[in-house]
Write a protein that holds these residues in place. Structure first.
Motif, PDB file in Angstrom:
ATOM      1  N   SER A 383     -81.965  -7.924  19.897  1.00  0.00           N
ATOM      2  CA  SER A 383     -80.550  -8.026  20.257  1.00  0.00           C
ATOM      3  C   SER A 383     -80.071  -6.734  20.907  1.00  0.00           C
ATOM      4  O   SER A 383     -80.557  -5.638  20.594  1.00  0.00           O
ATOM      5  N   TYR A 385     -76.773  -4.323  21.575  1.00  0.00           N
ATOM      6  CA  TYR A 385     -75.458  -4.049  20.991  1.00  0.00           C
ATOM      7  C   TYR A 385     -74.627  -3.185  21.936  1.00  0.00           C
ATOM      8  O   TYR A 385     -75.154  -2.254  22.551  1.00  0.00           O
ATOM      9  N   PHE A 387     -71.066  -0.951  21.839  1.00  0.00           N
ATOM     10  CA  PHE A 387     -70.177  -0.338  20.858  1.00  0.00           C
ATOM     11  C   PHE A 387     -68.830   0.016  21.493  1.00  0.00           C
ATOM     12  O   PHE A 387     -68.763   0.427  22.671  1.00  0.00           O
ATOM     13  N   GLN A 400     -73.090   2.151  29.080  1.00  0.00           N
ATOM     14  CA  GLN A 400     -73.534   0.880  28.502  1.00  0.00           C
ATOM     15  C   GLN A 400     -73.460  -0.272  29.504  1.00  0.00           C
ATOM     16  O   GLN A 400     -74.069  -1.331  29.304  1.00  0.00           O
ATOM     17  N   SER A 438     -62.299  -8.668  17.266  1.00  0.00           N
ATOM     18  CA  SER A 438     -63.680  -9.136  17.514  1.00  0.00           C
ATOM     19  C   SER A 438     -63.704 -10.174  18.632  1.00  0.00           C
ATOM     20  O   SER A 438     -64.648 -10.230  19.443  1.00  0.00           O
ATOM     21  N   TYR A 470     -73.400  -2.313   8.769  1.00  0.00           N
ATOM     22  CA  TYR A 470     -74.151  -1.186   9.297  1.00  0.00           C
ATOM     23  C   TYR A 470     -73.531   0.134   8.843  1.00  0.00           C
ATOM     24  O   TYR A 470     -72.323   0.222   8.543  1.00  0.00           O
ATOM     25  N   ALA A 475     -70.799   1.807  13.599  1.00  0.00           N
ATOM     26  CA  ALA A 475     -71.783   0.830  14.101  1.00  0.00           C
ATOM     27  C   ALA A 475     -71.303  -0.600  13.965  1.00  0.00           C
ATOM     28  O   ALA A 475     -71.834  -1.518  14.605  1.00  0.00           O
ATOM     29  N   ASN A 476     -70.253  -0.828  13.133  1.00  0.00           N
ATOM     30  CA  ASN A 476     -69.724  -2.174  12.976  1.00  0.00           C
ATOM     31  C   ASN A 476     -68.742  -2.551  14.070  1.00  0.00           C
ATOM     32  O   ASN A 476     -68.332  -3.714  14.156  1.00  0.00           O
ATOM     33  N   GLN A 478     -68.722  -3.386  17.252  1.00  0.00           N
ATOM     34  CA  GLN A 478     -69.700  -3.739  18.293  1.00  0.00           C
ATOM     35  C   GLN A 478     -69.631  -5.217  18.659  1.00  0.00           C
ATOM     36  O   GLN A 478     -68.994  -6.015  17.967  1.00  0.00           O
ATOM     37  N   THR A 479     -70.366  -5.528  19.763  1.00  0.00           N
ATOM     38  CA  THR A 479     -70.609  -6.908  20.171  1.00  0.00           C
ATOM     39  C   THR A 479     -72.117  -7.063  20.405  1.00  0.00           C
ATOM     40  O   THR A 479     -72.725  -6.251  21.134  1.00  0.00           O
ATOM     41  N   CYS A 480     -72.684  -8.081  19.801  1.00  0.00           N
ATOM     42  CA  CYS A 480     -74.134  -8.319  19.897  1.00  0.00           C
ATOM     43  C   CYS A 480     -74.413  -9.376  20.950  1.00  0.00           C
ATOM     44  O   CYS A 480     -73.780 -10.448  20.950  1.00  0.00           O
ATOM     45  N   THR A 482     -77.565 -11.679  22.705  1.00  0.00           N
ATOM     46  CA  THR A 482     -78.969 -12.129  22.629  1.00  0.00           C
ATOM     47  C   THR A 482     -79.224 -13.152  23.741  1.00  0.00           C
ATOM     48  O   THR A 482     -78.296 -13.847  24.199  1.00  0.00           O
TER      49      THR A 482
END
Length: 485
Positions: A383, A385, A387, A400, A438, A470, A475-476, A478-480, A482
């Motif tokens: 994945s 990430y 941030f 990024q 989010s 995390y 670290a939380n 974020q957007t993941c 995949t």
């Protein structure tokens, strides 16, 4: 006179030749049928032959010449005194002929020397005749050439007979036909084959002609007869034997089977062609996976790329401890991360496991991973990430965006699905704020993907709200992202 006799003989032999060529063999032509298997049909068949059936001999085959000697007895009309034995005289017989089929033949023969007429006066004669021969025992006890051991041959024919002493014996005016009258021949000949070229011959024959042939009597009607018993040898000239007729049934059966077999092979080839195309398509998908995972060089022999040594991956392999640990966990789904339960694949790098067992384990894990990705059960690769700053949907670093560009390029090239999951830090803000934050972060990444050419239908977004999975806390935020098939 002699010219007329020879002309008549030639005409008779020609008639016999035409007659023989019209003979149709009516013998039983059923041959023994042998059961065969599929392997038999795929081999060259050995010919089998019809029983008692042969081709008619051509002009270069089965000629014969025979020479016989014996005794003849003349029985005239009037018969005069004495019996048959009182009339015996030596006889010579010479003939040449041909067998057109094993059963049908013809010959031109000469018989001569002398005979005793009704007055027991010796007279010289010449008799030329053409005979039709029919072998009653053809096809019985034959050798490989179709030649029988015994031949029993009745015959019948016509000819001209000439009494050389007729003029000197009869001075009566008006009787001249007796010196060269028309005659019939008939009889039975038996042969025993010594070899393919020579036969023993015995013959009992008869001849009937006009009553005035022996210069005794005045009638030109048939009445004078001559019986002859002789024996000698017969020699075959030219090629001996007959060409047997090949049984066509096995070849027709083979042809039908091969046509059906060719049809089955065509269907199978069509199925294999479709399967090959599907395999090539799947292999291309695996190449995508391996290329994205930077494993193409390691596993190229699995997908038929052994000879493509000069081909390099389009993507550099990332090699650092965190990513390597992630790869280890992906290849070993059941591992809990503890050292005491370390998988053999990792122990191998420490030299603590058997090479064959480890290779088998790695192969199984890798194949399962590929299958899971192919079926959409696993994402392609690790994945990615992104941030964000506290309380905003702004990236912490503009660099990024390079990852955004790369993800969009790969997804467009391989037509991959993109899954975006937004999250916020639960340590700050309340639930409502974190849910909204989010969602904004996920929609922001989605907008960037659409701007770079990803179809919106291929993008799936979800919102996790506030999380604390995390460490550190940042670290939380974020957007993941995949990728999957």
């Amino acid at each position: 006179m002699t010219g007329k006799i020879l002309l008549l003989s030639a005409i008779c032999l020609s008639a016999l030749t035409v007659k023989a060529s019209d003979v149709i063999t009516t013998s039983d032509s059923i041959s023994k049928q042998v059961s065969v298997t599929s392997e038999h049909y795929l081999q060259t068949l050995k010919p089998t032959y019809l029983t008692n059936v042969s081709e008619a001999a051509n002009w270069g085959r089965n000629w014969f010449i025979e020479v016989k000697g014996g005794a003849s007895a003349f029985l005239g009309s009037p018969i005069g005194c004495g019996d048959v034995f009182d009339r015996l005289s030596p006889a010579l017989q010479v003939g040449i002929g041909k067998w057109f089929t094993p059963a049908v033949g013809g010959r031109v023969a000469y018989q001569g020397l002398s005979f005793k007429n009704g007055e027991f006066k010796s007279m010289n004669y010449h008799y030329v005749h053409a005979d039709f021969l029919y072998n009653l025992t053809s096809g019985i006890n034959c050798n490989d050439l179709g030649l029988s051991r015994w031949d029993v041959i009745p015959f019948i024919g016509v000819g001209m007979i000439y009494n050389k002493d007729w003029h000197s014996a009869c001075t009566c005016p008006g009787f001249t036909s007796g010196s060269h009258p028309f005659a019939f021949s008939y009889g039975l000949e038996c042969r025993y084959r010594l070899n393919n070229r020579m036969q023993l011959v015995a013959e009992l024959s008869g001849m009937t002609t006009a009553k005035n042939f022996d210069a005794v009597g005045t009638s030109s009607r048939f009445g004078d007869n001559m019986l002859t018993l002789s024996a000698g040898l017969s020699f075959r000239l030219g090629k001996a034997g007959y060409r047997r007729i090949v049984d066509a049934n096995p070849y027709m059966a083979q042809n039908e089977w091969l046509l059906d077999y060719a049809g089955r092979m065509t269907d199978r080839n069509r199925r294999l062609t479709l399967q090959h195309k599907e395999d090539e398509r799947i292999k291309a998908e695996y190449r995508k996976i391996l290329e994205i995972e930077a494993l193409l060089d390691l596993y190229k022999d699995r997908i038929g790329d052994k000879d493509k040594e000069t081909e390099h991956s389009l993507y550099p392999r990332n090699d650092y401890s965190g990513l390597n640990s992630l790869r280890a966990r992906l290849n070993n789904k059941g591992w809990d991360g503890k050292a005491e339960t370390m998988p053999k694949a990792m122990k191998k790098r420490l030299g603590n496991a058997d090479d064959e067992d480890l290779d088998a384990l790695n192969d199984h894990a890798f194949d399962g991973y590929l299958a899971a990705m192919k079926n959409g059960g696993e994402p392609i690769g690790a994945s990615i990430y992104f941030f964000f700053r506290l309380g905003t949907d702004e990236l912490t670093e503009a660099s990024q965006l390079l990852n955004i560009d790369e993800i969009a390029r790969i997804a467009k090239k391989h037509h991959l699905k993109v899954r975006i999951s937004g999250a916020a830090d639960s340590a700050t803000g309340n639930e409502r704020i974190n849910n909204s934050l989010s969602q904004k972060r996920a929609e922001y990444i989605k907008t960037l993907m659409i701007q770079r050419g990803i179809e919106e239908s291929l993008i799936n977004t979800s919102y996790e709200g506030g999380i604390d999975e995390y460490s550190p806390v940042q670290a939380n935020r974020q957007t993941c992202v995949t990728l999957s098939f």
